[in-house]
Write an enzyme that holds these catalytic residues in place. Structure first.
Site, PDB file in Angstrom:
ATOM      1  N   THR A 126      43.882  43.331  23.338  1.00 52.87           N
ATOM      2  CA  THR A 126      42.963  44.373  22.863  1.00 52.87           C
ATOM      3  C   THR A 126      43.266  44.790  21.423  1.00 52.87           C
ATOM      4  O   THR A 126      44.423  44.908  21.032  1.00 52.87           O
ATOM      5  CB  THR A 126      43.048  45.591  23.805  1.00 52.87           C
ATOM      6  OG1 THR A 126      42.817  45.141  25.134  1.00 52.87           O
ATOM      7  CG2 THR A 126      42.026  46.648  23.443  1.00 52.87           C
ATOM      8  N   PRO A 128      41.622  47.431  17.998  1.00 53.24           N
ATOM      9  CA  PRO A 128      40.759  48.598  17.786  1.00 53.24           C
ATOM     10  C   PRO A 128      39.266  48.237  17.883  1.00 53.24           C
ATOM     11  O   PRO A 128      38.468  49.024  18.370  1.00 53.24           O
ATOM     12  CB  PRO A 128      41.140  49.061  16.381  1.00 53.24           C
ATOM     13  CG  PRO A 128      42.555  48.607  16.213  1.00 53.24           C
ATOM     14  CD  PRO A 128      42.673  47.323  16.972  1.00 53.24           C
ATOM     15  N   SER A 132      36.685  44.308  25.723  1.00 53.71           N
ATOM     16  CA  SER A 132      36.109  43.386  26.712  1.00 53.71           C
ATOM     17  C   SER A 132      35.753  42.046  26.081  1.00 53.71           C
ATOM     18  O   SER A 132      35.906  40.996  26.701  1.00 53.71           O
ATOM     19  CB  SER A 132      34.842  43.993  27.317  1.00 53.71           C
ATOM     20  OG  SER A 132      35.102  45.261  27.829  1.00 53.71           O
ATOM     21  N   GLN A 242      44.860  35.987  39.551  1.00 56.32           N
ATOM     22  CA  GLN A 242      46.062  36.705  40.003  1.00 56.32           C
ATOM     23  C   GLN A 242      46.120  38.116  39.404  1.00 56.32           C
ATOM     24  O   GLN A 242      46.542  39.064  40.066  1.00 56.32           O
ATOM     25  CB  GLN A 242      47.324  35.921  39.646  1.00 56.32           C
ATOM     26  CG  GLN A 242      48.589  36.661  40.052  1.00 56.32           C
ATOM     27  CD  GLN A 242      49.739  35.752  40.395  1.00 56.32           C
ATOM     28  OE1 GLN A 242      49.565  34.746  41.075  1.00 56.32           O
ATOM     29  NE2 GLN A 242      50.918  36.085  39.927  1.00 56.32           N
ATOM     30  N   GLU A 243      45.690  38.243  38.123  1.00 59.71           N
ATOM     31  CA  GLU A 243      45.714  39.553  37.468  1.00 59.71           C
ATOM     32  C   GLU A 243      44.841  40.551  38.240  1.00 59.71           C
ATOM     33  O   GLU A 243      45.255  41.664  38.552  1.00 59.71           O
ATOM     34  CB  GLU A 243      45.211  39.406  36.031  1.00 59.71           C
ATOM     35  CG  GLU A 243      45.109  40.721  35.304  1.00 59.71           C
ATOM     36  CD  GLU A 243      44.776  40.571  33.820  1.00 59.71           C
ATOM     37  OE1 GLU A 243      44.923  39.466  33.276  1.00 59.71           O
ATOM     38  OE2 GLU A 243      44.362  41.570  33.220  1.00 59.71           O
ATOM     39  N   ARG A 244      43.644  40.127  38.570  1.00 64.02           N
ATOM     40  CA  ARG A 244      42.722  41.049  39.254  1.00 64.02           C
ATOM     41  C   ARG A 244      43.134  41.292  40.702  1.00 64.02           C
ATOM     42  O   ARG A 244      42.930  42.392  41.228  1.00 64.02           O
ATOM     43  CB  ARG A 244      41.284  40.525  39.146  1.00 64.02           C
ATOM     44  CG  ARG A 244      40.831  40.666  37.709  1.00 64.02           C
ATOM     45  CD  ARG A 244      39.518  40.113  37.337  1.00 64.02           C
ATOM     46  NE  ARG A 244      39.393  40.257  35.878  1.00 64.02           N
ATOM     47  CZ  ARG A 244      38.535  39.621  35.123  1.00 64.02           C
ATOM     48  NH1 ARG A 244      37.685  38.776  35.668  1.00 64.02           N
ATOM     49  NH2 ARG A 244      38.496  39.835  33.818  1.00 64.02           N
TER      50      ARG A 244
HETATM   51  C1  FAD Z   1      46.481  52.482  29.828  1.00 64.61           C
HETATM   52  C2  FAD Z   1      45.917  51.199  29.278  1.00 64.61           C
HETATM   53  C3  FAD Z   1      46.738  50.081  29.213  1.00 64.61           C
HETATM   54  C4  FAD Z   1      46.262  48.899  28.671  1.00 64.61           C
HETATM   55  N1  FAD Z   1      47.099  47.829  28.550  1.00 64.61           N
HETATM   56  C5  FAD Z   1      46.693  46.731  27.865  1.00 64.61           C
HETATM   57  C6  FAD Z   1      47.596  45.658  27.584  1.00 64.61           C
HETATM   58  O1  FAD Z   1      48.755  45.679  27.999  1.00 64.61           O
HETATM   59  N2  FAD Z   1      47.154  44.626  26.823  1.00 64.61           N
HETATM   60  C7  FAD Z   1      45.877  44.562  26.339  1.00 64.61           C
HETATM   61  O2  FAD Z   1      45.562  43.600  25.660  1.00 64.61           O
HETATM   62  N3  FAD Z   1      44.996  45.557  26.605  1.00 64.61           N
HETATM   63  C8  FAD Z   1      45.365  46.628  27.335  1.00 64.61           C
HETATM   64  N4  FAD Z   1      44.490  47.653  27.580  1.00 64.61           N
HETATM   65  C9  FAD Z   1      43.144  47.574  27.054  1.00 64.61           C
HETATM   66  C10 FAD Z   1      42.116  47.269  28.118  1.00 64.61           C
HETATM   67  O3  FAD Z   1      42.265  45.972  28.593  1.00 64.61           O
HETATM   68  C11 FAD Z   1      40.744  47.512  27.477  1.00 64.61           C
HETATM   69  O4  FAD Z   1      40.623  48.926  27.367  1.00 64.61           O
HETATM   70  C12 FAD Z   1      39.615  46.946  28.275  1.00 64.61           C
HETATM   71  O5  FAD Z   1      39.605  45.562  28.156  1.00 64.61           O
HETATM   72  C13 FAD Z   1      38.268  47.480  27.785  1.00 64.61           C
HETATM   73  O6  FAD Z   1      38.151  47.354  26.409  1.00 64.61           O
HETATM   74  P1  FAD Z   1      37.686  48.602  25.507  1.00 64.61           P
HETATM   75  O7  FAD Z   1      38.433  49.790  25.952  1.00 64.61           O
HETATM   76  O8  FAD Z   1      37.783  48.196  24.097  1.00 64.61           O
HETATM   77  O9  FAD Z   1      36.198  48.868  25.885  1.00 64.61           O
HETATM   78  P2  FAD Z   1      34.921  48.045  25.386  1.00 64.61           P
HETATM   79  O10 FAD Z   1      35.053  46.610  25.653  1.00 64.61           O
HETATM   80  O11 FAD Z   1      34.621  48.478  23.998  1.00 64.61           O
HETATM   81  O12 FAD Z   1      33.829  48.631  26.374  1.00 64.61           O
HETATM   82  C14 FAD Z   1      33.306  49.960  26.261  1.00 64.61           C
HETATM   83  C15 FAD Z   1      32.388  50.200  27.443  1.00 64.61           C
HETATM   84  O13 FAD Z   1      31.330  49.220  27.426  1.00 64.61           O
HETATM   85  C16 FAD Z   1      31.321  48.492  28.640  1.00 64.61           C
HETATM   86  N5  FAD Z   1      31.027  47.091  28.385  1.00 64.61           N
HETATM   87  C17 FAD Z   1      31.596  46.297  27.470  1.00 64.61           C
HETATM   88  N6  FAD Z   1      31.073  45.058  27.518  1.00 64.61           N
HETATM   89  C18 FAD Z   1      30.166  45.068  28.517  1.00 64.61           C
HETATM   90  C19 FAD Z   1      29.290  44.088  29.073  1.00 64.61           C
HETATM   91  N7  FAD Z   1      29.281  42.826  28.627  1.00 64.61           N
HETATM   92  N8  FAD Z   1      28.499  44.452  30.089  1.00 64.61           N
HETATM   93  C20 FAD Z   1      28.511  45.727  30.567  1.00 64.61           C
HETATM   94  N9  FAD Z   1      29.303  46.698  30.066  1.00 64.61           N
HETATM   95  C21 FAD Z   1      30.118  46.380  29.068  1.00 64.61           C
HETATM   96  C22 FAD Z   1      32.726  48.631  29.222  1.00 64.61           C
HETATM   97  O14 FAD Z   1      32.717  48.487  30.621  1.00 64.61           O
HETATM   98  C23 FAD Z   1      33.095  50.034  28.790  1.00 64.61           C
HETATM   99  O15 FAD Z   1      32.587  50.959  29.706  1.00 64.61           O
HETATM  100  C24 FAD Z   1      44.927  48.826  28.190  1.00 64.61           C
HETATM  101  C25 FAD Z   1      44.092  49.948  28.281  1.00 64.61           C
HETATM  102  C26 FAD Z   1      44.575  51.116  28.816  1.00 64.61           C
HETATM  103  C27 FAD Z   1      43.652  52.306  28.866  1.00 64.61           C
END
Ligand code: FAD
Length: 380
Positions: A126, A128, A132, A242-244
């Protein structure tokens, strides 16, 4: 009606781990929550006692146990009211990348330390501007005279501060197709150019360190490439099942814990001279939640059995991840409604559960992404 068959060895392992939890985790959980950090020593103790990386093969220092040992650890951890010693992320999500895709020298160099707790891992995908949609990451890696130079940043990285070894997803700026431009590299802590930012102040999961990571001309040997160049996407996809599944096991057990705790509380709390649990509305709420939890358990246990037989259950694990994490959040909310004013007391265990559970629908692929995968499989 349980699907999984635990042997006597499994049961003895569960007992041993329960004793460890009682001695080493429960007495410290409150302090870790206050410190917003788990000391590295706690990870080492987990490793020394044989509770990290149960599935790593003996030639790399692990015990080579089956996946049921992982299930046992997650189930017991779900009841510890702490999220910082998030061993399944290390043992069952990150380390398997090294074991599956690492070169022989990478496995020999890193896996024994991952098992012993001397090496704590993190995975950095992830950014800034990219969550997703992994294809839109902008951290880049360029090869230069036998080295790889990484520039960019990552955010929300679990174990970000504690990590000794990071698996990072980076992009080759010269390749246009983003799905063929992503590679995974191993970056050791203290590598020049790799800087750890501050801990993020989250609404929940306080004991888990979650941090920003920065890379400024961070120079690593080309040998630190994990697997093949440009196939980072494929490697990540291969490990999603496995992650999920592990997230589903955690969420299911959290939901069960929340329900069990609330039932006990209601049995022991008097309202108008009668236990709260004697109210029909409360009983019906418990009956509904117990039914849903039971059905979820059967589904998840079935998936565990299929996963152990190496079946392709990516769609089903997406269903389980979405349903169990959604259920756990609904249960926490509903149980807090049932118990009344104590629900507003910081001492009430459900308060922390509600805050901690909030992240489960977000990480390991958001539940919206899970629903997208399921819908796609339905060929609508
Ligand atoms: C406590 C915590 C620990 C974490 N640990 C890690 C880690 O160790 N390593 C790491 O890499 N990441 C980590 N993450 C990040 C996490 O994997 C991301 O927050 C997650 O992938 C979602 O990305 P985003 O927050 O940027 O949201 P975005 O991808 O920006 O999404 C924002 C919103 O839009 C929705 N959305 C996005 N795309 C779609 C789509 N195609 N269709 C429908 N809806 C959509 C999402 O569901 C969400 O509601 C962590 C996050 C948290 C909060």
């Amino acid at each position: 009606m349980n699907i999984l068959k635990y042997s006597e060895k499994h049961s003895a392992f569960r007992e041993k781990f329960r004793a460890f939890v009682k001695k080493e985790i429960l007495p410290n959980a409150e302090k870790w929550e206050q410190d917003h950090m788990v000391p590295k020593q706690a990870w080492k103790k987990m490793g020394q006692e044989g509770f990290l990386c149960p599935c790593v093969q003996p030639e790399y220092g692990g015990p080579g146990l089956d996946f049921l040992y992982t299930v046992i650890i997650i189930e017991e951890m779900a009841r510890t009211r702490q999220t910082g010693l998030i061993s399944y992320l290390h043992s069952d999500i990150i380390v398997p990348y090294i074991e599956s895709f690492g070169s022989e020298w990478q496995k020999k160099k890193y896996l024994p330390g991952c098992v012993s707790g001397d090496i704590i891992t993190a995975v950095g995908m992830t950014e800034p501007g990219a969550g997703s949609d992994l294809a839109s990451i902008s951290t880049i890696a360029v090869e230069e005279e036998g080295h790889v130079i990484i520039n960019g940043s990552k955010t929300f990285i679990s174990n970000g501060i504690n990590c000794d070894l990071l698996i990072i997803a980076v992009k080759d700026p010269l390749i246009e197709n983003p799905h063929k431009a992503i590679s995974l590299y191993l970056v050791e802590d203290k590598t020049p150019g790799f800087k750890k930012g501050g801990k993020l102040e989250k609404m929940g999961m306080h004991s888990q360190d979650t941090a920003e990571l920065f890379f400024t001309n961070c120079r690593i040997p080309v040998e630190n490439l994990l697997g093949e160049k440009g196939v980072g996407f494929v490697m990540l996809m291969k490990k999603l099942q496995q992650e999920r599944l592990t997230c589903s096991i955690m969420a299911l057990n959290k939901a069960e814990y929340v329900l069990e705790w609330t039932i006990e509380y209601c049995k022991n709390t008097q309202v108008s001279g009668r236990p709260l649990s004697s109210s029909q509305s409360v009983q019906f709420a418990f009956a509904e939640m117990a039914t849903e939890a039971r059905m979820s358990r059967l589904f998840v246990e079935n998936l565990i059995a299929d996963h152990m037989e190496k079946k392709d259950i990516v769609i089903e694990t997406s269903m389980a991840k979405y349903q169990t994490s959604d259920m756990a959040n609904r249960f926490a909310n509903r149980c807090l409604d049932i118990i009344g004013s104590y629900a507003m007391d910081e001492q009430c265990p459900l308060v922390r559960e509600l805050r901690d559970l909030k992240v489960m629908p977000i990480f390991a692929g958001t539940n919206e992404i899970m629903k997208g995968i399921i819908a796609k499989s339905m060929k609508l």
